[in-house]
Enzyme design. Structure first.
Site, PDB file in Angstrom:
ATOM      1  CE1 TYR A  28     -52.673  54.739  11.111  1.00  0.00           C
ATOM      2  CE2 TYR A  28     -53.511  52.591  10.453  1.00  0.00           C
ATOM      3  CZ  TYR A  28     -53.378  53.582  11.403  1.00  0.00           C
ATOM      4  OH  TYR A  28     -53.940  53.425  12.636  1.00  0.00           O
ATOM      5  CD1 TRP A  32     -46.465  53.573  10.906  1.00  0.00           C
ATOM      6  CD2 TRP A  32     -47.291  54.170   8.931  1.00  0.00           C
ATOM      7  NE1 TRP A  32     -47.219  54.704  11.091  1.00  0.00           N
ATOM      8  CE2 TRP A  32     -47.727  55.096   9.902  1.00  0.00           C
ATOM      9  CE3 TRP A  32     -47.681  54.363   7.594  1.00  0.00           C
ATOM     10  CZ2 TRP A  32     -48.549  56.179   9.590  1.00  0.00           C
ATOM     11  CZ3 TRP A  32     -48.491  55.443   7.282  1.00  0.00           C
ATOM     12  CH2 TRP A  32     -48.919  56.326   8.276  1.00  0.00           C
ATOM     13  CE1 TYR A  80     -51.120  58.896   9.950  1.00  0.00           C
ATOM     14  CE2 TYR A  80     -49.296  60.440   9.891  1.00  0.00           C
ATOM     15  CZ  TYR A  80     -49.957  59.395  10.500  1.00  0.00           C
ATOM     16  OH  TYR A  80     -49.467  58.857  11.650  1.00  0.00           O
ATOM     17  CD  GLN A 106     -44.146  51.791  13.761  1.00  0.00           C
ATOM     18  OE1 GLN A 106     -43.827  51.432  12.634  1.00  0.00           O
ATOM     19  NE2 GLN A 106     -45.390  52.106  14.092  1.00  0.00           N
ATOM     20  N   GLY A 166     -45.421  51.199  19.058  1.00  0.00           N
ATOM     21  CA  GLY A 166     -46.372  50.512  18.186  1.00  0.00           C
ATOM     22  C   GLY A 166     -47.726  50.351  18.864  1.00  0.00           C
ATOM     23  CG  ASP A 168     -49.802  54.173  18.044  1.00  0.00           C
ATOM     24  OD1 ASP A 168     -48.760  53.495  18.081  1.00  0.00           O
ATOM     25  OD2 ASP A 168     -50.273  54.622  16.985  1.00  0.00           O
ATOM     26  CE1 TYR A 356     -54.703  52.538  16.094  1.00  0.00           C
ATOM     27  CE2 TYR A 356     -53.739  54.080  17.637  1.00  0.00           C
ATOM     28  CZ  TYR A 356     -53.742  53.500  16.394  1.00  0.00           C
ATOM     29  OH  TYR A 356     -52.810  53.899  15.472  1.00  0.00           O
ATOM     30  CD  GLU A 400     -55.632  50.345  12.543  1.00  0.00           C
ATOM     31  OE1 GLU A 400     -56.686  50.954  12.221  1.00  0.00           O
ATOM     32  OE2 GLU A 400     -54.613  50.941  12.937  1.00  0.00           O
TER      33      GLU A 400
HETATM   34  C1  DGY Z   1     -51.237  56.618  13.797  1.00  0.00           C
HETATM   35  O1  DGY Z   1     -51.299  57.574  13.030  1.00  0.00           O
HETATM   36  O2  DGY Z   1     -52.120  56.321  14.600  1.00  0.00           O
HETATM   37  C2  DGY Z   1     -50.051  55.754  13.741  1.00  0.00           C
HETATM   38  O3  DGY Z   1     -50.209  54.591  14.470  1.00  0.00           O
HETATM   39  C3  DGY Z   1     -48.829  56.479  14.199  1.00  0.00           C
HETATM   40  O4  DGY Z   1     -47.753  55.676  13.925  1.00  0.00           O
END
Ligand code: DGY
Length: 433
Positions: A28, A32, A80, A106, A166, A168, A356, A400
């Site tokens: 990332y 954000w 990215y 977000q 958020g 996802d 995730y 994460e």
């Molecule tokens: C991602 O790229 O997975 C992010 O969480 C998108 O905001």
């Protein structure tokens, strides 16, 4: 825990990029929205100028209509996808001329972050001066939400994309994906070159994500058109709880600053309506906690997730309701062999402890739950959430997200996604204070 604290500071300092922080190197590589706010809370404990700069940079990217985007693309980066050329924020007539960004937002953490920074500050006067300079932008952002995203004028705002939540790839969205049939897009994922694909959303899920953006782009990110046409239109209990928490913080801060009666009055009106509808529309009596509401298909989405308990953080449930929620949380998510708090119902067949937002523990939600439990006087359970959070980071590192199954930690690495992740470090610092 002194060593852990020091490492957390290093993680934050390494992710600092001259004016803002990246959530995680490579994975990332930009700024954000909600990451940025939560990171500022960590910095406030040891480097107030960075905390303030983080927020200033975020708010500098605000659009002419008060909107704050979810990613601000400060640099070119080929690590990215999807980047600025896909999102095309310039299509919106009021988007920032200074920064490229996405056209989605977000959870609006900025209001409560300002209050947290104030509470942490050792120089209240200087911090209040900083807040005074920035707070109207946050108010303007809330005005944007209530004027553009509360289609029924009922106090709840919608999100039009799962990336706005958020959370996802939560299994909550699976039923919405079934109502869509997006094309098979051709694109090159970058996330799966940094992180094992088994820990990330699938290709087909990405097709859905991109398709919603294509629809929004066709209409130049018009809120009205999105409300009319987006196949994804949800009232999210986490998102709305964060907005309500931030409303309250703005009220508290404006009262400290003084001379802002009209804004305080408006905030209180939003607040009253929001809490009332939240408690009727988003509570699921059978599950004993809050759930999402699918506005497009006009129905509750009856699943338990860590978002179901987030309203504790914003003082939304009554004491009786809070008691019910805490019991549900402890029964389903809080067994002896589990770390609090899995992001999705561990008893569901959709639960996946590695993937995730489909099951793993996230530090940001734990931080909100910790504070929410303290609000309601559940100090023992709050301490459990805090100790679980410290323990998973100690065992695995500043990942994460983390496996919620206690027994596997220590035998294998049960930290997933990106490592040296900023908000895991920032909120650990806050929890240890
Ligand atoms: C991602 O790229 O997975 C992010 O969480 C998108 O905001």
């Amino acid at each position: 825990n002194n060593a852990l604290y020091k490492t957390a500071q290093e993680v934050l300092n390494n992710n600092w990029k001259n004016g803002f922080s990246v959530p995680c190197a490579k994975l990332y590589p930009f700024q954000w929205f909600w990451d940025s706010g939560l990171i500022a809370i960590g910095f406030a404990h040891f480097d107030m100028p960075k905390a303030e700069q983080e927020i200033k940079t975020l708010l500098d990217a605000q659009w002419g209509n008060g909107f704050i985007p979810h990613i601000i693309f400060h640099t070119e980066s080929d690590t990215y996808f999807p980047g600025p050329d896909f999102h095309r924020s310039d299509l919106h007539p009021l988007s920032s001329k200074k920064y490229k960004s996405t056209g989605m937002t977000q959870p609006p953490v900025t209001g409560f972050v300002l209050e947290e920074i104030y509470k942490i500050s050792k120089n209240k006067q200087a911090t209040l001066k900083f807040i005074q300079e920035e707070i109207d932008k946050v108010y303007f952002n809330h005005e944007y939400f209530y004027n553009n995203r509360d289609v029924n004028n009922e106090g709840l705002v919608y999100i039009y994309h799962n990336w706005e939540s958020g959370t996802d790839n939560s299994p909550i969205w699976d039923d919405i994906w079934k109502t869509m049939n997006p094309p098979e897009y051709t694109f090159e994922r970058r996330d799966t070159t940094h992180v094992d694909a088994s820990e990330r959303p699938s290709k087909r899920e990405y097709d859905h994500y991109l398709h919603i953006i294509e629809i929004a782009k066709e209409h130049n990110y018009s809120d009205e058109k999105i409300a009319e046409l987006s196949p994804f239109l949800v009232q999210d209990p986490l998102f709305n709880a964060v907005l309500i928490k931030s409303n309250q913080s703005l009220i508290n801060l404006y009262e400290l600053i003084g001379n802002n009666d009209a804004k305080i009055k408006q905030l209180k009106q939003w607040q009253e309506k929001a809490i009332k509808t939240f408690n009727t529309k988003l509570f699921d009596e059978n599950l004993g906690a809050y759930v999402h509401y699918d506005l497009r298909n006009e129905k509750q989405l009856n699943f338990l997730s860590s978002s179901s308990f987030a309203p504790l953080f914003a003082n939304i449930p009554s004491k009786e309701r809070a008691e019910t929620m805490v019991n549900v949380m402890m029964e389903r998510f809080g067994g002896n062999n589990q770390y609090l708090c899995a992001s999705f119902d561990p008893t569901s067949e959709r639960f996946n402890p590695k993937k995730y937002w489909r099951g793993p523990v996230w530090v940001n939600l734990n931080w909100m739950l910790f504070n929410g439990l303290i609000n309601y006087g559940y100090n023992t359970i709050a301490t459990r959430v805090k100790n679980d959070t410290v323990s998973i980071i100690e065992h695995n590192g500043f990942y994460e997200y983390f496996d919620s199954r206690k027994d596997i930690h220590g035998t294998v690495n049960a930290g997933y996604g990106g490592n040296n992740f900023s908000w895991s470090a920032a909120l650990l610092i806050d929890l240890l204070n």
